[in-house]
Design a protein around this motif. Sequence first.
Motif, short mmCIF file in Angstrom:
data_model
loop_
_atom_site.label_atom_id
_atom_site.label_comp_id
_atom_site.label_asym_id
_atom_site.label_seq_id
_atom_site.Cartn_x
_atom_site.Cartn_y
_atom_site.Cartn_z
N UNK A 150 -20.45 -0.24 -26.72
CA UNK A 150 -21.25 -0.90 -25.45
C UNK A 150 -22.17 -1.92 -25.99
N UNK A 151 -22.17 -3.03 -25.33
CA UNK A 151 -22.15 -4.04 -25.50
C UNK A 151 -22.53 -4.26 -27.31
N UNK A 202 -26.14 13.75 -24.35
CA UNK A 202 -24.36 13.52 -24.75
C UNK A 202 -23.28 14.12 -23.56
N UNK A 203 -22.27 13.49 -23.46
CA UNK A 203 -21.47 13.94 -22.30
C UNK A 203 -20.30 14.27 -23.31
N UNK A 248 -25.79 2.88 -30.63
CA UNK A 248 -26.70 2.86 -29.53
C UNK A 248 -26.72 4.04 -28.99
N UNK A 249 -26.87 4.84 -27.56
CA UNK A 249 -26.38 5.15 -26.59
C UNK A 249 -26.34 4.54 -25.09
N UNK A 250 -25.96 5.04 -24.37
CA UNK A 250 -25.77 4.68 -22.86
C UNK A 250 -27.08 4.78 -22.29
N UNK A 267 -16.43 12.15 -26.54
CA UNK A 267 -17.81 11.97 -26.50
C UNK A 267 -18.62 11.05 -26.72
N UNK A 268 -19.59 11.14 -25.77
CA UNK A 268 -20.11 9.70 -25.38
C UNK A 268 -21.96 9.58 -25.24
#
Length: 239
Positions: free
Chosen positions: A98-99, A47-48, A145-147, A127-128
């Motif tokens: 995201x989506x 994560x970022x 989800x995750x990127x 936080x991403x």
Amino acid sequence: MSEGPNFPPLLTGEELTGTSDPFVKACTEATLGCDAGLVLYNLHPDRLETAIVLAPETPLEQAMAAFCAVGVGLQNALGALAPPEVAVHLDWSGTILVNGAACGQLSVAASTSEPGEAPDWLVVGLTLPLIPPSEDAPGDTPDQTALFLEGCADVDPVALLEAWSRHTLVWLTQLDDEKGRETLHREWRGLAWNMGEDVTLKTGETGTFLGVDENFGMLLRGADGQTQLIPLSERLKRN
């Protein structure tokens, strides 16, 4: 991955490691009187996390527009780096989608919670998630989800951090200008999640999300037909 991020003028980056939380650290540094424009970040494998310290010169309720500027900056950055089919939306509460699935969160804190008082500092955190915490059955949580699950495996987290900082700075520098705020307002409305639909807030309030006022406060129409204004400052993290 590149060696480290390059930030635009007016912003100063500081990397954190281990379990250090940039948002918590930024609030501490802001309380101690650090300069505005400090960007703290932690590039975890999965994560970022980043946070930016600001010093608004407007009352809190107007200054809260920075919360939206940071989110729009992220959308712009992903728009430049991610495949064109990746859709990014922003929930009024700060959730990043995201989506159509939750993928990260925006947080905000300030030195005051008084809407008419200019805060000494304001911190916006991001936080991403890059990859899911577990590879076990990602379909078990279709609303999260995750990127990298959304076609963004080739997006370099350092490049994303750099792009986010550049785009965010552009929006932040426009907040003192009425036309700039109007432009941000239009941009954010185009990304707003569930506008015009029935929503349930984390506080338990329900109603139809009609839109936002000039300070991004939510206009929520209840079952009784009455519309209430929920200030964006209600999103502040309380110490």
